[in-house]
Design an enzyme around this catalytic site. Sequence first.
Site, PDB file in Angstrom:
ATOM      1  CG  ASN A 106    -107.385  -2.725  34.999  1.00  0.00           C
ATOM      2  OD1 ASN A 106    -107.241  -1.764  35.739  1.00  0.00           O
ATOM      3  ND2 ASN A 106    -108.094  -2.661  33.888  1.00  0.00           N
TER       4      ASN A 106
ATOM      5  CG  ASP B 292    -114.239   3.176  34.600  1.00  0.00           C
ATOM      6  OD1 ASP B 292    -113.022   2.884  34.688  1.00  0.00           O
ATOM      7  OD2 ASP B 292    -115.091   2.352  34.222  1.00  0.00           O
TER       8      ASP B 292
ATOM      9  NE  ARG C 218    -105.247   2.296  30.688  1.00  0.00           N
ATOM     10  CZ  ARG C 218    -106.344   1.573  30.888  1.00  0.00           C
ATOM     11  NH1 ARG C 218    -106.343   0.538  31.706  1.00  0.00           N
ATOM     12  NH2 ARG C 218    -107.462   1.863  30.254  1.00  0.00           N
TER      13      ARG C 218
ATOM     14  CG  HIS D 220    -113.411   3.425  38.812  1.00  0.00           C
ATOM     15  ND1 HIS D 220    -114.497   2.586  38.841  1.00  0.00           N
ATOM     16  CD2 HIS D 220    -112.587   2.901  37.873  1.00  0.00           C
ATOM     17  CE1 HIS D 220    -114.333   1.617  37.964  1.00  0.00           C
ATOM     18  NE2 HIS D 220    -113.185   1.790  37.354  1.00  0.00           N
TER      19      HIS D 220
ATOM     20  CG  HIS E 235    -118.403   0.607  36.403  1.00  0.00           C
ATOM     21  ND1 HIS E 235    -118.824  -0.667  36.664  1.00  0.00           N
ATOM     22  CD2 HIS E 235    -117.095   0.494  36.029  1.00  0.00           C
ATOM     23  CE1 HIS E 235    -117.839  -1.512  36.470  1.00  0.00           C
ATOM     24  NE2 HIS E 235    -116.773  -0.823  36.091  1.00  0.00           N
TER      25      HIS E 235
ATOM     26  CG  HIS F 210    -107.793   2.038  26.007  1.00  0.00           C
ATOM     27  ND1 HIS F 210    -107.061   0.978  26.488  1.00  0.00           N
ATOM     28  CD2 HIS F 210    -108.974   2.008  26.676  1.00  0.00           C
ATOM     29  CE1 HIS F 210    -107.778   0.328  27.395  1.00  0.00           C
ATOM     30  NE2 HIS F 210    -108.940   0.935  27.538  1.00  0.00           N
TER      31      HIS F 210
ATOM     32  CE  LYS G  75    -112.844  -3.055  39.674  1.00  0.00           C
ATOM     33  NZ  LYS G  75    -112.324  -2.133  38.675  1.00  0.00           N
TER      34      LYS G  75
HETATM   35  O1  DOR Z   1    -114.341   0.173  29.906  1.00  0.00           O
HETATM   36  C1  DOR Z   1    -113.562  -0.244  30.751  1.00  0.00           C
HETATM   37  N1  DOR Z   1    -112.239   0.019  30.698  1.00  0.00           N
HETATM   38  N2  DOR Z   1    -114.029  -1.002  31.738  1.00  0.00           N
HETATM   39  C2  DOR Z   1    -113.215  -1.645  32.597  1.00  0.00           C
HETATM   40  O2  DOR Z   1    -113.698  -2.345  33.453  1.00  0.00           O
HETATM   41  C3  DOR Z   1    -111.741  -1.545  32.450  1.00  0.00           C
HETATM   42  C4  DOR Z   1    -111.382  -0.287  31.790  1.00  0.00           C
HETATM   43  C5  DOR Z   1    -109.930  -0.241  31.383  1.00  0.00           C
HETATM   44  O3  DOR Z   1    -109.075  -0.538  32.213  1.00  0.00           O
HETATM   45  O4  DOR Z   1    -109.653   0.101  30.233  1.00  0.00           O
HETATM   46 ZN    ZN Z   2    -112.609   0.921  35.595  1.00  0.00          ZN
HETATM   47 ZN    ZN Z   3    -114.949  -1.747  35.582  1.00  0.00          ZN
END
Ligand code: DOR
Ligand code: ZN
Ligand code: ZN
Length: 424
Positions: free
Chosen positions: A95, A308, A65, A61, A237, A312, A149
């Site tokens: 994503n 996860d 980016r 996970h 998660h 950012h 996903k």
């Molecule tokens: O906190 C999160 N950030 N949850 C997610 O499901 C996506 C992730 C992200 O891609 O920043």
């Molecule tokens: Zn995630």
């Molecule tokens: Zn998520």
Amino acid sequence: MSSRILLKNCRFAEGQGSILIEDDKIIEVCYKETKARNVIDFDQVIDIKNKLVIPGMIDAHVHVRDMEQNNKETWKTASMAAFAGGVTTIIDMPNTIPATTNLKSLNTKREAAKKAKVNYKFHLGATENNLQELNEILKNNHSDIAGIKIFMAGSSSNEVVADENKIIEIFKLAKQYDKVVLVHSELQECLDNWQIIIEDKCIQNHDQLRNRECAIKGTELVLRLANEIGNKLYICHISTKEEIGLISKYKNKNIFCEVTPHHLTLEKSILDLVGNYGKVNPPLRTSEDNQVLWEAVVDGTIDCVGSDHAPHTIDEKSANYNDAPSGFPGLETTMPILITEFNERKIPIKKLVELTSTKPAEIFDFENRGEIKEGYFADLVVIDLENEFPIVAVLFQSKAKYSPFDGKIAKAQIDTVFVNGKKY
Ligand code: DOR
Ligand code: ZN
Ligand code: ZN
């Protein structure tokens, strides 16, 4: 000419001994009790000095980016962060911009990922209308695809799949190709309702605004559907004790679930200190949830730990609550924090290896990885348990130099990493 490296004086999760690596593979593991067999000639000997040696983490996970978000992270910086954190294999989430929802964007990502130093695969992204495109990818070469996903709620540059019939179609497609469906199971409709109920929009209320009810209902829905269809399901998660109850009820050989280090060890009161740096979806919950998640780790209800890793920029995270994106980097903190916690809680490290390496290798089809075994790839991490060190976010290799774990003392320092026999 092949090259041989002998790692001597290793401490394993169980026992002590040495490892002989030839090129990218482990060719012999000797325990002190057993007599070394062929270990006679090698090019290099490394004295591990009784540090812990376990398989590198396979992190299913990770949001790498790159591409149009290479200001947040790239495959190069994610690889460096992975090494710093004892992670040797990553699976990237879809994503991204562009999102990995068709062959064209997958190929763009494949190109970007050539910069990677770690082993990797990709998860494809499902939308409400890309079934054809997914089918197109899967019917050809898909050995670098780990899973599909589904986001059932908006979180970060992702498309939402809300229609139950679409979820059923995606589950059936995944079953046809024997791929795992990963789900972010918060329900969007439920989140929208709570946005109306809770008027005060602030980080302290994140857990109310993205109410536990929404995660519980979504998890129940996908468990019920997967149980009917018989596809492989991986719930990402898990954050609440109620979801653990549901998973125990439905668990079978095709149902898997993941926990993050933050949902295990942090609770929402920390948000008073860390603000938006601790904004994540699903949100940090309560100490009671932490407790039940730990019990589920020990009793085997939880299969995997995923970081996860969701980088950012600090600028973005410094915006007000509504505008700040959710997520924080996790590649560099997951192993140090978990090993420290496992040792403090006296949970055997063997269990950790199962959660971070063996099970993810099995679930996502990494052949000959995830264990220290003859014939397996030499993906190893050497960990120093003697020294305490604080987690210092400004020193991260990740471009995202912040963390809700900043300043936390860890008693497990990543010393060396081997990926396919190469030392980093
Ligand atoms: O906190 C999160 N950030 N949850 C997610 O499901 C996506 C992730 C992200 O891609 O920043
Ligand atoms: Zn995630
Ligand atoms: Zn998520």
